[in-house]
Design a protein around this motif. Sequence first.
Motif, PDB file in Angstrom:
ATOM      1  N   ARG A  20       0.831  -1.210   0.000  1.00 28.26           N
ATOM      2  CA  ARG A  20       0.000   0.000   0.000  1.00 28.26           C
ATOM      3  C   ARG A  20       0.861   1.254   0.000  1.00 28.26           C
ATOM      4  NH1 ARG A  20      -2.424  -2.898   4.144  1.00 28.26           N
ATOM      5  NH2 ARG A  20      -1.955  -1.240   5.655  1.00 28.26           N
ATOM      6  N   LEU A  21       1.992   1.231   0.736  1.00 29.36           N
ATOM      7  CA  LEU A  21       2.880   2.394   0.754  1.00 29.36           C
ATOM      8  C   LEU A  21       3.541   2.624  -0.606  1.00 29.36           C
ATOM      9  CD1 LEU A  21       4.579   2.051   4.261  1.00 29.36           C
ATOM     10  CD2 LEU A  21       3.051   3.901   3.507  1.00 29.36           C
ATOM     11  N   VAL A  22       3.941   1.548  -1.273  1.00 29.69           N
ATOM     12  CA  VAL A  22       4.519   1.699  -2.617  1.00 29.69           C
ATOM     13  C   VAL A  22       3.515   2.402  -3.520  1.00 29.69           C
ATOM     14  CG1 VAL A  22       5.288   0.485  -4.698  1.00 29.69           C
ATOM     15  CG2 VAL A  22       6.123  -0.250  -2.459  1.00 29.69           C
ATOM     16  N   ALA A  23       2.284   1.920  -3.536  1.00 28.75           N
ATOM     17  CA  ALA A  23       1.249   2.523  -4.388  1.00 28.75           C
ATOM     18  C   ALA A  23       0.984   3.973  -3.981  1.00 28.75           C
ATOM     19  CB  ALA A  23      -0.035   1.699  -4.312  1.00 28.75           C
ATOM     20  N   GLU A  24       0.946   4.253  -2.684  1.00 26.47           N
ATOM     21  CA  GLU A  24       0.684   5.609  -2.191  1.00 26.47           C
ATOM     22  C   GLU A  24       1.792   6.570  -2.619  1.00 26.47           C
ATOM     23  OE1 GLU A  24      -1.191   8.778  -0.245  1.00 26.47           O
ATOM     24  OE2 GLU A  24      -2.010   6.773  -0.587  1.00 26.47           O
ATOM     25  N   PHE A  25       3.041   6.183  -2.404  1.00 27.54           N
ATOM     26  CA  PHE A  25       4.150   7.065  -2.781  1.00 27.54           C
ATOM     27  C   PHE A  25       4.272   7.204  -4.296  1.00 27.54           C
ATOM     28  CE2 PHE A  25       5.816   6.267   1.603  1.00 27.54           C
ATOM     29  CZ  PHE A  25       5.822   7.589   2.007  1.00 27.54           C
ATOM     30  N   ARG A  26       4.001   6.147  -5.034  1.00 30.35           N
ATOM     31  CA  ARG A  26       4.003   6.239  -6.501  1.00 30.35           C
ATOM     32  C   ARG A  26       2.921   7.213  -6.952  1.00 30.35           C
ATOM     33  NH1 ARG A  26       6.785   6.129  -9.876  1.00 30.35           N
ATOM     34  NH2 ARG A  26       5.739   4.885 -11.418  1.00 30.35           N
TER      35      ARG A  26
END
Length: 164
Positions: A20-26
């Motif tokens: 979820r953090l990868v998607a959020e930061f992307r």
Amino acid sequence: MHVYGVTGWKNAGKTGLMTRLVAEFRGRGLSVSTLKHAHHRFDMDHPGKDSYRHREAGAHQVLLASGHRWALMTELNDAPEPSLAELLAQLAPVDLVLIEGWKRDSHPKVEAWREGTGHPLIAPGDPTIRAVAAKGATGLTDRPVLDLDDTPAIADFIARELGL
């Protein structure tokens, strides 16, 4: 490169939070890479495949490439496991590297924690843990406690910590 970790015991929600953090930061326009520590032996290729045959024949490194991705596999044989710093040095530059695992390394971390797992918090004895991401818990520690499911709030915390 900025580095931030997600740590915790098994079944605490680390991998879900990481994805979820990868998607959020992307979604915020940042380039992101990840490192995941495995406590078990793993293979990226399978018996019968050419790259597997190369490794089995004794190749120290095998680089597998296509028009969609490439992967470099390095056999350690009897060498010690590389340090986190050595592994980070292998990555191409990005805005943020998120690390899953490496509990005892010195980079800043958020601890994922779920009461039902039966594991104690790591945070009280570890100053590298800057916050705890937990499900519906407060007063667990002297660190900020964030909702494990509130990915934007956790990303905001990490971004503030790193000055992103």
